[in-house]
Design a protein around this motif. Structure first.
Motif, PDB file in Angstrom:
ATOM      1  N   ILE A 168      79.775  -6.193  11.278  1.00  0.00           N
ATOM      2  CA  ILE A 168      79.195  -5.384  12.346  1.00  0.00           C
ATOM      3  C   ILE A 168      79.366  -3.911  11.989  1.00  0.00           C
ATOM      4  O   ILE A 168      80.469  -3.472  11.654  1.00  0.00           O
ATOM      5  N   HIS A 169      78.292  -3.155  12.056  1.00  0.00           N
ATOM      6  CA  HIS A 169      78.347  -1.733  11.721  1.00  0.00           C
ATOM      7  C   HIS A 169      78.512  -0.914  13.002  1.00  0.00           C
ATOM      8  O   HIS A 169      77.635  -0.925  13.856  1.00  0.00           O
ATOM      9  N   PRO A 170      79.629  -0.204  13.178  1.00  0.00           N
ATOM     10  CA  PRO A 170      79.827   0.598  14.396  1.00  0.00           C
ATOM     11  C   PRO A 170      79.058   1.916  14.320  1.00  0.00           C
ATOM     12  O   PRO A 170      79.066   2.595  13.294  1.00  0.00           O
ATOM     13  N   VAL A 171      78.387   2.249  15.408  1.00  0.00           N
ATOM     14  CA  VAL A 171      77.665   3.512  15.510  1.00  0.00           C
ATOM     15  C   VAL A 171      78.130   4.220  16.775  1.00  0.00           C
ATOM     16  O   VAL A 171      78.037   3.667  17.874  1.00  0.00           O
ATOM     17  N   LYS A 172      78.623   5.431  16.617  1.00  0.00           N
ATOM     18  CA  LYS A 172      79.119   6.182  17.766  1.00  0.00           C
ATOM     19  C   LYS A 172      77.942   6.806  18.512  1.00  0.00           C
ATOM     20  O   LYS A 172      77.102   7.475  17.925  1.00  0.00           O
ATOM     21  N   ALA A 173      77.900   6.568  19.800  1.00  0.00           N
ATOM     22  CA  ALA A 173      76.870   7.149  20.665  1.00  0.00           C
ATOM     23  C   ALA A 173      77.528   8.147  21.612  1.00  0.00           C
ATOM     24  O   ALA A 173      78.731   8.088  21.858  1.00  0.00           O
ATOM     25  N   ASP A 174      76.746   9.049  22.138  1.00  0.00           N
ATOM     26  CA  ASP A 174      77.277  10.043  23.059  1.00  0.00           C
ATOM     27  C   ASP A 174      77.533   9.428  24.431  1.00  0.00           C
ATOM     28  O   ASP A 174      76.712   8.639  24.928  1.00  0.00           O
ATOM     29  N   GLN A 175      78.666   9.778  25.025  1.00  0.00           N
ATOM     30  CA  GLN A 175      78.965   9.343  26.385  1.00  0.00           C
ATOM     31  C   GLN A 175      77.850   9.807  27.320  1.00  0.00           C
ATOM     32  O   GLN A 175      77.461  10.969  27.320  1.00  0.00           O
ATOM     33  N   GLY A 176      77.293   8.878  28.087  1.00  0.00           N
ATOM     34  CA  GLY A 176      76.232   9.216  29.016  1.00  0.00           C
ATOM     35  C   GLY A 176      74.833   9.162  28.431  1.00  0.00           C
ATOM     36  O   GLY A 176      73.855   9.386  29.141  1.00  0.00           O
ATOM     37  N   GLU A 177      74.716   8.836  27.129  1.00  0.00           N
ATOM     38  CA  GLU A 177      73.385   8.734  26.518  1.00  0.00           C
ATOM     39  C   GLU A 177      72.645   7.519  27.068  1.00  0.00           C
ATOM     40  O   GLU A 177      73.224   6.454  27.283  1.00  0.00           O
ATOM     41  N   ALA A 178      71.346   7.678  27.300  1.00  0.00           N
ATOM     42  CA  ALA A 178      70.547   6.588  27.854  1.00  0.00           C
ATOM     43  C   ALA A 178      70.386   5.466  26.833  1.00  0.00           C
ATOM     44  O   ALA A 178      70.070   5.720  25.667  1.00  0.00           O
ATOM     45  N   ILE A 179      70.619   4.232  27.263  1.00  0.00           N
ATOM     46  CA  ILE A 179      70.483   3.080  26.377  1.00  0.00           C
ATOM     47  C   ILE A 179      69.037   2.923  25.911  1.00  0.00           C
ATOM     48  O   ILE A 179      68.779   2.571  24.755  1.00  0.00           O
ATOM     49  N   THR A 180      68.085   3.235  26.772  1.00  0.00           N
ATOM     50  CA  THR A 180      66.672   3.153  26.375  1.00  0.00           C
ATOM     51  C   THR A 180      66.367   4.119  25.227  1.00  0.00           C
ATOM     52  O   THR A 180      65.569   3.804  24.344  1.00  0.00           O
ATOM     53  N   GLN A 181      67.030   5.272  25.222  1.00  0.00           N
ATOM     54  CA  GLN A 181      66.805   6.248  24.157  1.00  0.00           C
ATOM     55  C   GLN A 181      67.360   5.740  22.830  1.00  0.00           C
ATOM     56  O   GLN A 181      66.749   5.925  21.780  1.00  0.00           O
ATOM     57  N   ILE A 182      68.522   5.099  22.893  1.00  0.00           N
ATOM     58  CA  ILE A 182      69.116   4.518  21.681  1.00  0.00           C
ATOM     59  C   ILE A 182      68.186   3.472  21.086  1.00  0.00           C
ATOM     60  O   ILE A 182      67.959   3.425  19.872  1.00  0.00           O
ATOM     61  N   ILE A 183      67.634   2.628  21.949  1.00  0.00           N
ATOM     62  CA  ILE A 183      66.728   1.571  21.484  1.00  0.00           C
ATOM     63  C   ILE A 183      65.471   2.176  20.863  1.00  0.00           C
ATOM     64  O   ILE A 183      65.000   1.735  19.796  1.00  0.00           O
TER      65      ILE A 183
END
Length: 230
Positions: A182-197
């Motif tokens: 599994i490759h971990p990717v750090k996302a910003d706290q509060g970032e929209a999940i739809t934007q990540i997708i």
């Protein structure tokens, strides 16, 4: 001071939330909640109740509870189960270039939480032109306590995923999930999940980096062709 009138459903939920904490009478618990929300005690004010604020109010009233009990009580107050996202298992994304990812978050819309303390993983199957929530995997507190290693328990929960998006994860925990492929990717706290997708879909539609192409099962020759076609 005026006080909001509790509906029967809300009063029941508050009673259940009080029972989730040790030695906490409902009357004392309501005092805790009013200290948090002021004069307005309703579904909206409880849904917006923050963990740190709730924890501080419990401490102020001398209520001592472990982290799991506090989390369970807060989830009941927020009506988290009713508001949790629903997985779509009606159809499977058949694209060979799709990838399964996990998103660790206590919020169905926004990135929130640490790998070692988030209460659920949202599992998505993502292709360049499609994305579907296929599972919501909640943390079983009892199973986690019985496991030799909390981080390994969590890694095993998402072992079929190739990427993990998370706001925060420690080095030892990251090393353990990498062992599961599994490759971990750090996302910003509060970032929209739809934007990540959406961002991931853009990458899939063009030239994925080598680690991602490998996770998708694209062989080196296929990767070259994929890049030439983009």
């Amino acid at each position: 001071m005026s006080q909001s009138t509790l509906t029967r459903e809300l009063a029941l939920r508050i009673g259940l939330a009080a029972r989730a904490l040790p030695d906490t009478p409902p009357k004392l618990f309501i005092s805790v909640l009013r200290a948090c929300t002021g004069t307005v005690l309703n579904d909206q004010s409880l849904a917006e109740l923050g963990k740190a604020q709730f924890q501080q109010a419990l401490n102020n009233f001398g209520i001592v509870a472990d982290a799991d009990s506090i989390r369970d009580s807060l989830n009941i107050l927020r009506n988290a189960e009713a508001n949790s996202p629903k997985a779509d298992t009606s159809q499977v994304i058949e694209s060979a270039s799709s990838i399964r990812i996990a998103i660790g978050s206590d919020d169905p819309q926004l990135i929130s939480g640490h790998f070692g303390s988030c209460r659920q993983f949202l599992v998505y199957q993502i292709a360049a032109d499609d994305a579907r929530l296929i599972d919501v995997r909640s943390i079983d507190s009892d199973a986690q306590r019985q496991h030799d290693d909390k981080n390994v328990y969590r890694a095993e929960l998402i072992a079929d995923c190739r990427v993990l998006y998370i706001a925060s994860i420690g080095g030892p925990a990251a090393a353990k999930i990498i062992k599961y492929g599994i490759h971990p990717v750090k996302a910003d706290q509060g970032e929209a999940i739809t934007q990540i997708i959406k961002q991931l879909q853009i990458v899939l539609a063009h030239a994925p980096p080598p680690w991602l192409a490998k996770s998708m099962g694209i062989q080196p020759v296929q990767r070259v062709c994929f890049e030439q076609e983009s």
